[in-house]
Design a protein around this motif. Structure first.
Motif, PDB file in Angstrom:
ATOM      1  N   ARG A   2      -4.703  12.024   0.120  1.00  0.00           N
ATOM      2  CA  ARG A   2      -5.245  13.211  -0.551  1.00  0.00           C
ATOM      3  C   ARG A   2      -4.199  14.311  -0.619  1.00  0.00           C
ATOM      4  O   ARG A   2      -4.003  14.943  -1.655  1.00  0.00           O
ATOM      5  CB  ARG A   2      -6.491  13.717   0.190  1.00  0.00           C
ATOM      6  N   MET A   3      -3.476  14.518   0.479  1.00  0.00           N
ATOM      7  CA  MET A   3      -2.437  15.548   0.497  1.00  0.00           C
ATOM      8  C   MET A   3      -1.324  15.224  -0.502  1.00  0.00           C
ATOM      9  O   MET A   3      -0.815  16.124  -1.181  1.00  0.00           O
ATOM     10  CB  MET A   3      -1.871  15.691   1.908  1.00  0.00           C
ATOM     11  N   ALA A   4      -0.973  13.958  -0.607  1.00  0.00           N
ATOM     12  CA  ALA A   4       0.063  13.552  -1.560  1.00  0.00           C
ATOM     13  C   ALA A   4      -0.398  13.794  -2.992  1.00  0.00           C
ATOM     14  O   ALA A   4       0.367  14.311  -3.829  1.00  0.00           O
ATOM     15  CB  ALA A   4       0.416  12.080  -1.355  1.00  0.00           C
ATOM     16  N   ARG A   5      -1.665  13.453  -3.299  1.00  0.00           N
ATOM     17  CA  ARG A   5      -2.207  13.709  -4.649  1.00  0.00           C
ATOM     18  C   ARG A   5      -2.191  15.192  -4.964  1.00  0.00           C
ATOM     19  O   ARG A   5      -1.803  15.607  -6.056  1.00  0.00           O
ATOM     20  CB  ARG A   5      -3.636  13.165  -4.758  1.00  0.00           C
ATOM     21  N   GLU A   6      -2.626  16.004  -3.994  1.00  0.00           N
ATOM     22  CA  GLU A   6      -2.646  17.452  -4.200  1.00  0.00           C
ATOM     23  C   GLU A   6      -1.243  17.993  -4.451  1.00  0.00           C
ATOM     24  O   GLU A   6      -1.046  18.848  -5.327  1.00  0.00           O
ATOM     25  CB  GLU A   6      -3.277  18.152  -2.995  1.00  0.00           C
ATOM     26  N   ALA A   7      -0.272  17.501  -3.700  1.00  0.00           N
ATOM     27  CA  ALA A   7       1.111  17.950  -3.885  1.00  0.00           C
ATOM     28  C   ALA A   7       1.630  17.579  -5.277  1.00  0.00           C
ATOM     29  O   ALA A   7       2.279  18.391  -5.945  1.00  0.00           O
ATOM     30  CB  ALA A   7       2.011  17.362  -2.804  1.00  0.00           C
TER      31      ALA A   7
ATOM     32  N   ALA B 255       2.846  19.200 -10.865  1.00  0.00           N
ATOM     33  CA  ALA B 255       2.592  19.049 -12.307  1.00  0.00           C
ATOM     34  C   ALA B 255       2.179  20.376 -12.940  1.00  0.00           C
ATOM     35  O   ALA B 255       2.484  20.633 -14.100  1.00  0.00           O
ATOM     36  CB  ALA B 255       1.514  17.984 -12.537  1.00  0.00           C
ATOM     37  N   ARG B 256       1.496  21.230 -12.178  1.00  0.00           N
ATOM     38  CA  ARG B 256       1.078  22.547 -12.685  1.00  0.00           C
ATOM     39  C   ARG B 256       2.189  23.595 -12.559  1.00  0.00           C
ATOM     40  O   ARG B 256       1.998  24.749 -12.914  1.00  0.00           O
ATOM     41  CB  ARG B 256      -0.154  23.035 -11.919  1.00  0.00           C
ATOM     42  N   GLY B 257       3.330  23.204 -12.025  1.00  0.00           N
ATOM     43  CA  GLY B 257       4.446  24.129 -11.878  1.00  0.00           C
ATOM     44  C   GLY B 257       4.297  25.087 -10.708  1.00  0.00           C
ATOM     45  O   GLY B 257       4.896  26.156 -10.691  1.00  0.00           O
ATOM     46  N   GLU B 258       3.516  24.702  -9.722  1.00  0.00           N
ATOM     47  CA  GLU B 258       3.246  25.570  -8.577  1.00  0.00           C
ATOM     48  C   GLU B 258       4.171  25.313  -7.394  1.00  0.00           C
ATOM     49  O   GLU B 258       3.941  25.830  -6.305  1.00  0.00           O
ATOM     50  CB  GLU B 258       1.792  25.397  -8.125  1.00  0.00           C
ATOM     51  N   THR B 259       5.218  24.532  -7.595  1.00  0.00           N
ATOM     52  CA  THR B 259       6.135  24.229  -6.507  1.00  0.00           C
ATOM     53  C   THR B 259       7.523  24.763  -6.835  1.00  0.00           C
ATOM     54  O   THR B 259       7.814  25.104  -7.988  1.00  0.00           O
ATOM     55  CB  THR B 259       6.223  22.707  -6.271  1.00  0.00           C
ATOM     56  N   LEU B 260       8.359  24.842  -5.824  1.00  0.00           N
ATOM     57  CA  LEU B 260       9.751  25.297  -5.982  1.00  0.00           C
ATOM     58  C   LEU B 260      10.673  24.163  -5.573  1.00  0.00           C
ATOM     59  O   LEU B 260      10.346  23.388  -4.663  1.00  0.00           O
ATOM     60  CB  LEU B 260      10.012  26.508  -5.107  1.00  0.00           C
TER      61      LEU B 260
END
Length: 78
Positions: free
Chosen positions: A57-62, A67-72
C-alpha cells in the motif's frame, strides 16, 4: 542443487569443523554471537512478511504521489 549453494554448504561445514575443534568455552562464545544474529534475521523476515500488505500500500501511494508531481528528486533533498 545450484553450484553456489553447494559451495556455501562446503564453506559452512569447513567452518563448523574448525569450531568443533575449539574448546567448549570458545564454541560457546561463537554460538553466543551467531545465534542472536540468526534470530534477528528471522524476526526481520517475519516482520516484513506480516507487513507485506502495508508495504505494498505504501509503495502504491508513493507511486501515485510521484505521478501527481508531489515528490522531489532525491538530489534536491540532500
Amino acid at each position: 542443487m545450484p553450484a553456489d549453494r553447494i559451495e556455501a554448504c562446503r564453506r559452512f561445514w569447513k567452518a563448523l569443523g574448525k569450531v568443533v575443534a575449539l574448546s567448549p568455552d570458545e564454541q560457546d562464545a561463537i554460538a553466543s554471537q551467531i545465534l542472536p544474529s540468526l534470530a534477528d534475521e528471522d524476526a526481520c523476515k517475519k516482520s516484513f512478511a506480516e507487513k507485506r500488505d502495508v508495504i505494498r500500500r505504501m509503495a502504491r501511494e508513493a507511486l501515485q504521489e510521484d505521478a501527481r508531481g508531489e515528490t522531489l528528486p532525491i538530489d534536491d533533498l540532500l
